[in-house]
Enzyme design. Sequence first.
Site, mmCIF file in Angstrom:
data_model
loop_
_atom_site.group_PDB
_atom_site.id
_atom_site.type_symbol
_atom_site.label_atom_id
_atom_site.label_comp_id
_atom_site.label_asym_id
_atom_site.label_seq_id
_atom_site.Cartn_x
_atom_site.Cartn_y
_atom_site.Cartn_z
ATOM 1 N N LYS A 41 0.851 -1.187 0.000
ATOM 2 C CA LYS A 41 0.000 0.000 0.000
ATOM 3 C C LYS A 41 0.888 1.239 0.000
ATOM 4 O O LYS A 41 1.683 1.450 0.915
ATOM 5 C CB LYS A 41 -0.897 -0.010 1.231
ATOM 6 N N LYS A 89 -2.168 -1.482 -3.971
ATOM 7 C CA LYS A 89 -3.056 -0.317 -3.916
ATOM 8 C C LYS A 89 -2.247 0.960 -3.978
ATOM 9 O O LYS A 89 -1.242 1.034 -3.268
ATOM 10 C CB LYS A 89 -3.815 -0.389 -2.595
HETATM 11 C C1 PBG Z 1 -7.481 3.215 5.522
HETATM 12 C C2 PBG Z 1 -7.705 3.175 4.068
HETATM 13 C C3 PBG Z 1 -7.558 4.184 3.105
HETATM 14 C C4 PBG Z 1 -8.040 3.653 1.901
HETATM 15 C C5 PBG Z 1 -8.404 2.348 2.144
HETATM 16 N N1 PBG Z 1 -8.167 2.065 3.492
HETATM 17 C C6 PBG Z 1 -7.111 5.596 3.238
HETATM 18 C C7 PBG Z 1 -5.721 5.913 3.600
HETATM 19 O O1 PBG Z 1 -4.851 5.050 3.741
HETATM 20 O O2 PBG Z 1 -5.500 7.101 3.803
HETATM 21 C C8 PBG Z 1 -8.144 4.387 0.596
HETATM 22 C C9 PBG Z 1 -9.154 3.842 -0.357
HETATM 23 C C10 PBG Z 1 -9.512 4.766 -1.475
HETATM 24 O O3 PBG Z 1 -8.880 5.810 -1.692
HETATM 25 O O4 PBG Z 1 -10.466 4.435 -2.191
HETATM 26 N N2 PBG Z 1 -6.195 3.408 5.932
#
Ligand code: PBG
Length: 323
Positions: free
Chosen positions: A195, A248
């Site tokens: 991520k 992601k």
């Molecule tokens: C929680 C999380 C996030 C997303 C998914 N889980 C936000 C972040 O990390 O700030 C983003 C998903 C999206 O942008 O559609 N941490």
Amino acid sequence: MFPEHRPRRLRRTETIRRMVRETHVRVDDLVYPLFVKEGSSIHEPIESMPGQFRHSPDRVAPLAKQLSSLGIPAVLLFGIPGKKDASATSAHARDGVVQQAVRRIKDAAPELAVITDVCLCEYTDHGHCGILDDAGQVSNDDTLEVLAKTALSHAKAGADIVAPSDMMDGRVGIIREELDENGFEHTAILSYAVKYASTFYGPFREAAGSAPSFGDRRGYQMDPANVREALREAAHDVEEGADMLMVKPALPYLDVIRLIADEFDEPLAAYQVSGEYAMIKAACERGWLFEDACILESVTAIRRAGADLIITYFAPRLAELLS
Ligand code: PBG
């Protein structure tokens, strides 16, 4: 060589194109992210994500049935709690917003797989994904215990799969241990293994009210410039017991999806995130691009790169397009 070889011969008709098509997107590959908000009778549009809504738990049952009747196999739940505090207490409350929504969905559409996002950023008053230490830094090891409790409470509510997205080191192992010790050895873990600290999460943070109140997430999420690190992250999570992996965002990271798909046997999910959704929506609203074509081409590219599953806000529309 030309003129013997004419690749255009196989592009002449839609029938021939269908016959030689290498990549297919199926409705079975789709996961729909859903925002559930504490309260009742809520059906609130998310401004930066046209067509997406926040729903209160009492409103999710009909939606779950509808998604299931479209053939969509799974939802991914995000919670917007009524109360936030420094230690993210509402993340693991028995009657927390996600826990309530899981029960309602499982009642209404038991065949729909429920995946829950396990993270603290929506539940902390400072908006970081973990617990802060005295110096205001996100404390990895203090956060692990809260994540494990949160994952367990989701499993107890009926979640089929828990998906840690916090990017703390060691969280998959701790969650696996907590689930097993409590009789939830069949609850699967989909790890947000790779991520990135992406600017494309912007609309999500508006949707979930989870933007950090100071600093940013670069101390725990990955640097967009790195790719060898993605291999290490995925390897750790597999070793700790992840059943599935995720990359992601999706479209700006197709090379990373390809690499993880080649190197690991675990099913791989890719998340077409909020900013990817918003970009397509905004351009199509202006008439600069055609929405259905954008949706199909982008998810085909994500599949072609090697993703087995695609988490996308376009899932309901895609299910219609694919049927
Ligand atoms: C929680 C999380 C996030 C997303 C998914 N889980 C936000 C972040 O990390 O700030 C983003 C998903 C999206 O942008 O559609 N941490």
